[in-house]
Design a protein around this motif. Structure first.
Motif, PDB file in Angstrom:
ATOM      1  N   THR A 127       0.896  -1.163  -0.168  1.00  0.00           N
ATOM      2  CA  THR A 127      -0.099  -0.026  -0.016  1.00  0.00           C
ATOM      3  C   THR A 127       0.856   1.385  -0.084  1.00  0.00           C
ATOM      4  O   THR A 127       1.775   1.330   0.908  1.00  0.00           O
ATOM      5  N   TYR A 183       0.349   5.642  -1.371  1.00  0.00           N
ATOM      6  CA  TYR A 183      -0.640   6.623  -1.728  1.00  0.00           C
ATOM      7  C   TYR A 183      -0.236   7.425  -2.993  1.00  0.00           C
ATOM      8  O   TYR A 183       0.794   7.587  -3.183  1.00  0.00           O
ATOM      9  N   ASP A 192      -1.713  10.405  -5.063  1.00  0.00           N
ATOM     10  CA  ASP A 192      -2.683  11.736  -4.976  1.00  0.00           C
ATOM     11  C   ASP A 192      -3.753  11.505  -3.747  1.00  0.00           C
ATOM     12  O   ASP A 192      -4.812  11.552  -4.024  1.00  0.00           O
ATOM     13  N   SER A 193      -3.023  11.150  -2.699  1.00  0.00           N
ATOM     14  CA  SER A 193      -3.690  10.797  -1.396  1.00  0.00           C
ATOM     15  C   SER A 193      -4.509   9.659  -1.086  1.00  0.00           C
ATOM     16  O   SER A 193      -5.235   9.763  -0.322  1.00  0.00           O
ATOM     17  N   LYS A 194      -4.618   8.916  -2.014  1.00  0.00           N
ATOM     18  CA  LYS A 194      -5.570   7.572  -1.949  1.00  0.00           C
ATOM     19  C   LYS A 194      -4.684   6.479  -1.868  1.00  0.00           C
ATOM     20  O   LYS A 194      -3.653   6.280  -2.621  1.00  0.00           O
ATOM     21  N   ALA A 195      -5.023   5.629  -0.934  1.00  0.00           N
ATOM     22  CA  ALA A 195      -4.468   4.267  -0.949  1.00  0.00           C
ATOM     23  C   ALA A 195      -4.564   3.426  -2.047  1.00  0.00           C
ATOM     24  O   ALA A 195      -5.586   3.337  -2.468  1.00  0.00           O
ATOM     25  N   THR A 243       5.264   7.089   0.363  1.00  0.00           N
ATOM     26  CA  THR A 243       5.396   5.603   0.532  1.00  0.00           C
ATOM     27  C   THR A 243       5.428   5.832   2.219  1.00  0.00           C
ATOM     28  O   THR A 243       5.387   6.863   2.621  1.00  0.00           O
ATOM     29  N   MET A 285       0.044   2.710   6.429  1.00  0.00           N
ATOM     30  CA  MET A 285      -0.353   3.577   5.441  1.00  0.00           C
ATOM     31  C   MET A 285      -2.038   3.412   5.622  1.00  0.00           C
ATOM     32  O   MET A 285      -2.740   4.449   5.425  1.00  0.00           O
ATOM     33  N   GLN A 287      -4.801   6.809   6.694  1.00  0.00           N
ATOM     34  CA  GLN A 287      -5.937   7.157   5.884  1.00  0.00           C
ATOM     35  C   GLN A 287      -7.351   6.870   6.767  1.00  0.00           C
ATOM     36  O   GLN A 287      -8.141   7.737   6.544  1.00  0.00           O
ATOM     37  N   ASP A 330      -7.700   9.631   9.108  1.00  0.00           N
ATOM     38  CA  ASP A 330      -7.781  11.033   8.395  1.00  0.00           C
ATOM     39  C   ASP A 330      -9.245  11.185   8.298  1.00  0.00           C
ATOM     40  O   ASP A 330      -9.762  12.218   8.340  1.00  0.00           O
TER      41      ASP A 330
END
Length: 167
Positions: free
Chosen positions: A52, A54, A56-59, A77, A111, A115, A118
């Motif tokens: 896993t 990110y 563009d901020s997505k896992a 990473t 990771m 997320q 957040d």
């Protein structure tokens, strides 16, 4: 004949470029070209979460993510989530809770937990288990991982409380 293509992206805050073939995955480029070994390929099918990162901020499961698709993206990473020598609070919580045994899966869990926190700063046990259901720990450190998530959540809440008190 298929030719390699140069992609440019930001890796852990640094602009980088790499020549990649269309079949190469992001995990291959990260580990072989940039010597980043935190994200690891285990199942190669996006089922275990060990890879896993990110984008563009997505896992994403970097074992399934074609490197070409990272052109122009922000890639982060596990090596990029600390602040210099200071570990991220989630990393610290994993250490303090002993939320790993062999550690192979730990970067992927960290990771995903970042997320999770957040989007859900105070997750329930069920939310934690559901959110992390795509990550596998072959050592079965799940109780300690849930403890680490709760510890990280409480520290984040405490930090936010402290910031509010200072203002």
């Amino acid at each position: 004949m298929i030719e390699p293509r140069t992609i440019r992206f930001t890796l852990n805050g640094v602009a980088v470029s790499s020549s990649v073939m269309p079949h190469e995955t992001l995990i291959e480029v990260l580990s072989q070209r940039f010597e980043l070994k935190g994200a690891r390929e285990s199942c190669g099918q996006g089922l275990c979460g060990c890879c896993t990162v990110y984008v563009d901020s997505k896992a994403v499961s970097s074992c399934l993510y074609l490197a070409w698709l990272a052109d122009g993206a922000q890639v982060v990473t596990v090596e990029g989530i600390s602040n210099g020598q200071k570990l991220d609070p989630v990393q610290e919580a994993f250490i303090e809770a002993g939320a790993f045994q062999c550690g192979f899966c730990t970067p992927g869990f960290i990771m995903m937990v970042k997320q999770l926190l957040d989007t859900h700063p105070d997750p329930s046990d069920d939310e934690i288990r559901h959110y992390l259901s795509g990550n596998l720990c072959r050592c079965s450190a799940y109780p300690e991982i849930v403890d680490a998530v709760k510890l990280a959540a409480s520290r984040r809440a405490g930090s936010e409380q402290l910031v509010r008190e200072v203002r």
